[in-house]
Design a protein around this motif. Sequence first.
Motif, PDB file in Angstrom:
ATOM      1  N   GLN A 172      -5.373   6.368  -8.963  1.00 44.83           N
ATOM      2  CA  GLN A 172      -4.503   5.839  -9.460  1.00 44.83           C
ATOM      3  C   GLN A 172      -3.202   6.259  -8.770  1.00 44.83           C
ATOM      4  OE1 GLN A 172      -3.969   4.151 -12.474  1.00 44.83           O
ATOM      5  NE2 GLN A 172      -1.888   4.491 -12.174  1.00 44.83           N
ATOM      6  N   MET A 173      -2.229   5.368  -8.572  1.00 42.97           N
ATOM      7  CA  MET A 173      -1.160   5.590  -7.512  1.00 42.97           C
ATOM      8  C   MET A 173       0.106   5.101  -8.379  1.00 42.97           C
ATOM      9  SD  MET A 173      -2.478   3.906  -4.041  1.00 42.97           S
ATOM     10  CE  MET A 173      -2.308   2.337  -4.613  1.00 42.97           C
ATOM     11  N   ASN A 174       0.826   6.341  -8.650  1.00 43.32           N
ATOM     12  CA  ASN A 174       2.160   5.789  -9.465  1.00 43.32           C
ATOM     13  C   ASN A 174       3.467   6.479  -8.438  1.00 43.32           C
ATOM     14  OD1 ASN A 174       0.385   5.797 -11.862  1.00 43.32           O
ATOM     15  ND2 ASN A 174       0.244   7.871 -12.100  1.00 43.32           N
ATOM     16  N   SER A 175       4.422   6.102  -9.023  1.00 48.48           N
ATOM     17  CA  SER A 175       5.892   6.262  -8.662  1.00 48.48           C
ATOM     18  C   SER A 175       5.584   5.764  -6.862  1.00 48.48           C
ATOM     19  CB  SER A 175       6.193   7.560  -8.539  1.00 48.48           C
ATOM     20  OG  SER A 175       6.275   7.803  -9.828  1.00 48.48           O
ATOM     21  N   LEU A 176       5.191   4.422  -6.753  1.00 49.23           N
ATOM     22  CA  LEU A 176       4.909   4.046  -5.335  1.00 49.23           C
ATOM     23  C   LEU A 176       6.157   3.926  -4.422  1.00 49.23           C
ATOM     24  CD1 LEU A 176       2.045   1.777  -6.113  1.00 49.23           C
ATOM     25  CD2 LEU A 176       1.923   3.628  -4.374  1.00 49.23           C
ATOM     26  N   LYS A 177       6.091   4.344  -3.241  1.00 45.75           N
ATOM     27  CA  LYS A 177       7.168   4.367  -2.152  1.00 45.75           C
ATOM     28  C   LYS A 177       6.791   3.254  -0.960  1.00 45.75           C
ATOM     29  CE  LYS A 177       8.099   9.280  -3.121  1.00 45.75           C
ATOM     30  NZ  LYS A 177       8.071  10.536  -2.383  1.00 45.75           N
ATOM     31  N   PRO A 178       7.889   2.848  -0.368  1.00 46.00           N
ATOM     32  CA  PRO A 178       7.537   1.930   0.553  1.00 46.00           C
ATOM     33  C   PRO A 178       6.524   2.476   1.689  1.00 46.00           C
ATOM     34  CG  PRO A 178       9.879   1.735   0.266  1.00 46.00           C
ATOM     35  CD  PRO A 178       9.315   2.818  -0.842  1.00 46.00           C
ATOM     36  N   GLU A 179       7.025   3.917   1.731  1.00 41.05           N
ATOM     37  CA  GLU A 179       6.103   4.581   2.745  1.00 41.05           C
ATOM     38  C   GLU A 179       4.364   4.776   2.485  1.00 41.05           C
ATOM     39  OE1 GLU A 179       8.767   5.514   1.572  1.00 41.05           O
ATOM     40  OE2 GLU A 179       8.814   7.875   1.254  1.00 41.05           O
ATOM     41  N   ASP A 180       4.252   4.403   1.292  1.00 43.42           N
ATOM     42  CA  ASP A 180       2.762   4.151   0.793  1.00 43.42           C
ATOM     43  C   ASP A 180       1.897   2.962   1.293  1.00 43.42           C
ATOM     44  OD1 ASP A 180       3.821   5.671  -2.129  1.00 43.42           O
ATOM     45  OD2 ASP A 180       2.683   6.636  -0.605  1.00 43.42           O
TER      46      ASP A 180
END
Length: 112
Positions: free
Chosen positions: A82-90
């Motif tokens: 589960q991936m939350n608060s995703l950022k461009p660097e993800d």
Amino acid sequence: QVQLVESGGGLVQPGGSLRLSCASSGFSFSNIGLSWYRQAPGKGRELVAAISNFGSSTTYADSVKGRFIISRDNAKNTVYLQMNSLKPEDTAVYYCYAVTYWGKGTLVTVSS
């Protein structure tokens, strides 16, 4: 024959969420720890998260702590991220890893 099949990747805006799944077969799933890795464009593959065979122990890269959660369902032979608060660097291809085997990966793109 060991098979690891990732799914759930896609395009998401910064701050959004995605849930990756890795369906597994060909080995005794509940006896094996599993991991998620990722590889961003032009970079090496890095460990994102790992989980022990019954899920009692988890490990996270510093860059995703507090935002990502790894879990598993031994009845379904599936591990999740589960991936939350995703950022461009993800942005990366995310791979499932177990028993020296790799899945083919699923692409996650974080962009507005």
